[in-house]
Design a protein around this motif. Structure first.
Motif, PDB file in Angstrom:
ATOM      1  N   GLU A  48       0.862  -1.175   0.000  1.00 43.35           N
ATOM      2  CA  GLU A  48       0.000   0.000   0.000  1.00 43.35           C
ATOM      3  C   GLU A  48       0.898   1.224   0.000  1.00 43.35           C
ATOM      4  OE1 GLU A  48      -3.726   1.787   2.567  1.00 43.35           O
ATOM      5  OE2 GLU A  48      -2.717  -0.010   3.243  1.00 43.35           O
ATOM      6  N   ILE A  49       0.698   2.051  -0.978  1.00 42.02           N
ATOM      7  CA  ILE A  49       1.495   3.265  -1.107  1.00 42.02           C
ATOM      8  C   ILE A  49       0.549   4.434  -0.867  1.00 42.02           C
ATOM      9  CG2 ILE A  49       2.935   4.643  -2.626  1.00 42.02           C
ATOM     10  CD1 ILE A  49       3.342   2.104  -4.309  1.00 42.02           C
ATOM     11  N   LYS A  50       0.824   5.175   0.177  1.00 40.97           N
ATOM     12  CA  LYS A  50      -0.037   6.329   0.409  1.00 40.97           C
ATOM     13  C   LYS A  50       0.736   7.426   1.109  1.00 40.97           C
ATOM     14  CE  LYS A  50      -2.179   4.450   4.579  1.00 40.97           C
ATOM     15  NZ  LYS A  50      -3.456   4.119   5.185  1.00 40.97           N
ATOM     16  N   ASP A  51       0.220   8.594   0.932  1.00 39.56           N
ATOM     17  CA  ASP A  51       0.776   9.770   1.572  1.00 39.56           C
ATOM     18  C   ASP A  51      -0.350  10.414   2.358  1.00 39.56           C
ATOM     19  OD1 ASP A  51       2.889  11.836   1.924  1.00 39.56           O
ATOM     20  OD2 ASP A  51       1.408  13.064   0.876  1.00 39.56           O
ATOM     21  N   GLU A  52      -0.195  10.440   3.668  1.00 36.56           N
ATOM     22  CA  GLU A  52      -1.249  10.954   4.539  1.00 36.56           C
ATOM     23  C   GLU A  52      -1.605  12.404   4.220  1.00 36.56           C
ATOM     24  OE1 GLU A  52      -2.924   8.991   6.543  1.00 36.56           O
ATOM     25  OE2 GLU A  52      -1.612   7.285   6.185  1.00 36.56           O
ATOM     26  N   GLU A  53      -0.600  13.218   3.917  1.00 38.07           N
ATOM     27  CA  GLU A  53      -0.849  14.636   3.660  1.00 38.07           C
ATOM     28  C   GLU A  53      -1.620  14.861   2.368  1.00 38.07           C
ATOM     29  OE1 GLU A  53       2.697  16.974   3.912  1.00 38.07           O
ATOM     30  OE2 GLU A  53       3.319  16.011   5.776  1.00 38.07           O
ATOM     31  N   SER A  54      -1.253  14.144   1.303  1.00 36.76           N
ATOM     32  CA  SER A  54      -1.904  14.375   0.017  1.00 36.76           C
ATOM     33  C   SER A  54      -3.126  13.494  -0.182  1.00 36.76           C
ATOM     34  CB  SER A  54      -0.913  14.148  -1.131  1.00 36.76           C
ATOM     35  OG  SER A  54      -0.507  12.802  -1.163  1.00 36.76           O
ATOM     36  N   GLU A  55      -3.299  12.485   0.646  1.00 38.23           N
ATOM     37  CA  GLU A  55      -4.430  11.564   0.597  1.00 38.23           C
ATOM     38  C   GLU A  55      -4.461  10.733  -0.689  1.00 38.23           C
ATOM     39  OE1 GLU A  55      -8.039  13.680   1.457  1.00 38.23           O
ATOM     40  OE2 GLU A  55      -7.232  14.528   3.298  1.00 38.23           O
ATOM     41  N   LEU A 109      -0.229  -7.753 -18.914  1.00 39.33           N
ATOM     42  CA  LEU A 109       0.772  -6.989 -18.172  1.00 39.33           C
ATOM     43  C   LEU A 109       0.304  -5.552 -17.936  1.00 39.33           C
ATOM     44  CD1 LEU A 109       4.159  -8.029 -19.836  1.00 39.33           C
ATOM     45  CD2 LEU A 109       3.203  -8.791 -17.664  1.00 39.33           C
ATOM     46  N   TYR A 110      -0.285  -4.976 -18.953  1.00 35.32           N
ATOM     47  CA  TYR A 110      -0.704  -3.573 -18.896  1.00 35.32           C
ATOM     48  C   TYR A 110      -2.226  -3.527 -18.791  1.00 35.32           C
ATOM     49  CZ  TYR A 110       4.071  -3.029 -20.463  1.00 35.32           C
ATOM     50  OH  TYR A 110       5.434  -3.095 -20.557  1.00 35.32           O
ATOM     51  N   ILE A 111      -2.708  -3.624 -17.578  1.00 32.89           N
ATOM     52  CA  ILE A 111      -4.146  -3.772 -17.359  1.00 32.89           C
ATOM     53  C   ILE A 111      -4.836  -2.436 -17.131  1.00 32.89           C
ATOM     54  CG2 ILE A 111      -5.895  -4.857 -15.903  1.00 32.89           C
ATOM     55  CD1 ILE A 111      -3.755  -7.032 -15.282  1.00 32.89           C
ATOM     56  N   PHE A 112      -4.334  -1.666 -16.177  1.00 33.73           N
ATOM     57  CA  PHE A 112      -4.980  -0.420 -15.782  1.00 33.73           C
ATOM     58  C   PHE A 112      -4.093   0.783 -16.072  1.00 33.73           C
ATOM     59  CE2 PHE A 112      -6.539  -3.613 -12.693  1.00 33.73           C
ATOM     60  CZ  PHE A 112      -7.882  -3.597 -13.055  1.00 33.73           C
ATOM     61  N   GLN A 113      -4.736   1.883 -16.425  1.00 31.81           N
ATOM     62  CA  GLN A 113      -4.004   3.134 -16.552  1.00 31.81           C
ATOM     63  C   GLN A 113      -3.656   3.644 -15.161  1.00 31.81           C
ATOM     64  OE1 GLN A 113      -5.376   6.279 -19.017  1.00 31.81           O
ATOM     65  NE2 GLN A 113      -6.097   4.908 -20.626  1.00 31.81           N
ATOM     66  N   ILE A 114      -2.614   4.417 -15.093  1.00 34.34           N
ATOM     67  CA  ILE A 114      -2.188   5.031 -13.839  1.00 34.34           C
ATOM     68  C   ILE A 114      -2.490   6.517 -13.928  1.00 34.34           C
ATOM     69  CG2 ILE A 114      -0.234   5.535 -12.337  1.00 34.34           C
ATOM     70  CD1 ILE A 114       1.052   2.935 -13.400  1.00 34.34           C
ATOM     71  N   ASP A 115      -3.258   6.998 -12.981  1.00 36.43           N
ATOM     72  CA  ASP A 115      -3.630   8.412 -12.946  1.00 36.43           C
ATOM     73  C   ASP A 115      -2.569   9.158 -12.142  1.00 36.43           C
ATOM     74  OD1 ASP A 115      -4.980  10.799 -13.137  1.00 36.43           O
ATOM     75  OD2 ASP A 115      -6.428  10.311 -11.571  1.00 36.43           O
ATOM     76  N   TYR A 116      -1.579   9.673 -12.838  1.00 41.58           N
ATOM     77  CA  TYR A 116      -0.456  10.367 -12.208  1.00 41.58           C
ATOM     78  C   TYR A 116      -0.318  11.733 -12.847  1.00 41.58           C
ATOM     79  CZ  TYR A 116       4.317  11.154 -10.492  1.00 41.58           C
ATOM     80  OH  TYR A 116       5.440  11.662  -9.873  1.00 41.58           O
ATOM     81  N   ILE A 120       1.001  17.442  -9.273  1.00 39.61           N
ATOM     82  CA  ILE A 120       0.571  17.155  -7.900  1.00 39.61           C
ATOM     83  C   ILE A 120       1.758  16.613  -7.116  1.00 39.61           C
ATOM     84  CG2 ILE A 120      -0.897  15.672  -6.474  1.00 39.61           C
ATOM     85  CD1 ILE A 120      -2.989  15.779  -8.697  1.00 39.61           C
ATOM     86  N   ASP A 121       1.928  17.088  -5.893  1.00 41.71           N
ATOM     87  CA  ASP A 121       2.978  16.578  -5.015  1.00 41.71           C
ATOM     88  C   ASP A 121       2.415  15.377  -4.252  1.00 41.71           C
ATOM     89  OD1 ASP A 121       4.987  16.032  -3.225  1.00 41.71           O
ATOM     90  OD2 ASP A 121       4.928  17.983  -2.231  1.00 41.71           O
ATOM     91  N   TYR A 122       2.792  14.179  -4.687  1.00 41.57           N
ATOM     92  CA  TYR A 122       2.311  12.951  -4.057  1.00 41.57           C
ATOM     93  C   TYR A 122       3.132  12.583  -2.826  1.00 41.57           C
ATOM     94  CZ  TYR A 122      -0.374  12.295  -8.343  1.00 41.57           C
ATOM     95  OH  TYR A 122      -1.240  12.457  -9.397  1.00 41.57           O
ATOM     96  N   GLY A 123       4.195  13.284  -2.603  1.00 43.30           N
ATOM     97  CA  GLY A 123       5.065  12.976  -1.475  1.00 43.30           C
ATOM     98  C   GLY A 123       6.152  11.992  -1.877  1.00 43.30           C
TER      99      GLY A 123
END
Length: 152
Positions: A48-55, A109-116, A120-123
């Motif tokens: 699980e990759i998350k940043d508490e500040e950026s949610e 292998l390439y199933i889902f797009q990544i919304d990046y 945005i500062d993801y941390g």
């Protein structure tokens, strides 16, 4: 033959030459036996990759990735956040292009797009783990998502 028609023919004939000349020999990614053991794992815990500040949150369900991240990848702090953001931007663009072209790239292998969004500062943690997932993925599946070789 009119000049306009000649230009079209020349352009048409040059395109295949350019495409052929731009295709480069892709060096196979060499992995050690120790690293291969992580790639061969059939079970593993989700990362699980998350940043508490950026949610923002990413969950990676790839067997072996967490163990690889903890033992093979460069430690947190090795890369600057700026470096990680720049690489992730390039890698996400190439990843998403492959998702959109299942006729050319393995849709398993390439199933889902990544919304990046690079604005945005993801941390640090989100960028660090995302970048390392791309390294893991490229090394495990012998893929190249960018102009740089996926090394550790």
């Amino acid at each position: 033959m009119k000049r306009k028609e000649l230009r079209k023919i020349i352009i048409f004939l040059l395109i295949p030459i350019i495409v052929v000349s731009c295709s480069t020999h892709k060096e196979a990614i060499k992995v050690s036996e120790d690293e291969q053991a992580y790639f061969d794992m059939e079970e593993g815990e989700a990362v699980e990759i998350k940043d508490e500040e950026s949610e923002y949150e990413i969950i990676i369900l790839e067997p072996g990735f967490n163990a690889w991240l903890l033992s093979v990848a460069q430690p947190e702090g090795y890369y600057s956040q700026n470096f990680l953001e720049n690489r992730n931007d390039i890698l996400v663009i190439n990843w998403n292009q492959r998702v959109m072209q299942p006729q050319l790239f393995d849709p398993n292998l390439y199933i889902f797009q990544i919304d990046y969004d690079p604005n945005i500062d993801y941390g640090y943690e989100v960028n660090y783990k995302l970048y390392n997932y791309f390294i893991y993925f490229q090394r495990k599946y012998n893929q190249r998502l960018g102009p740089f070789f996926p090394r550790i």
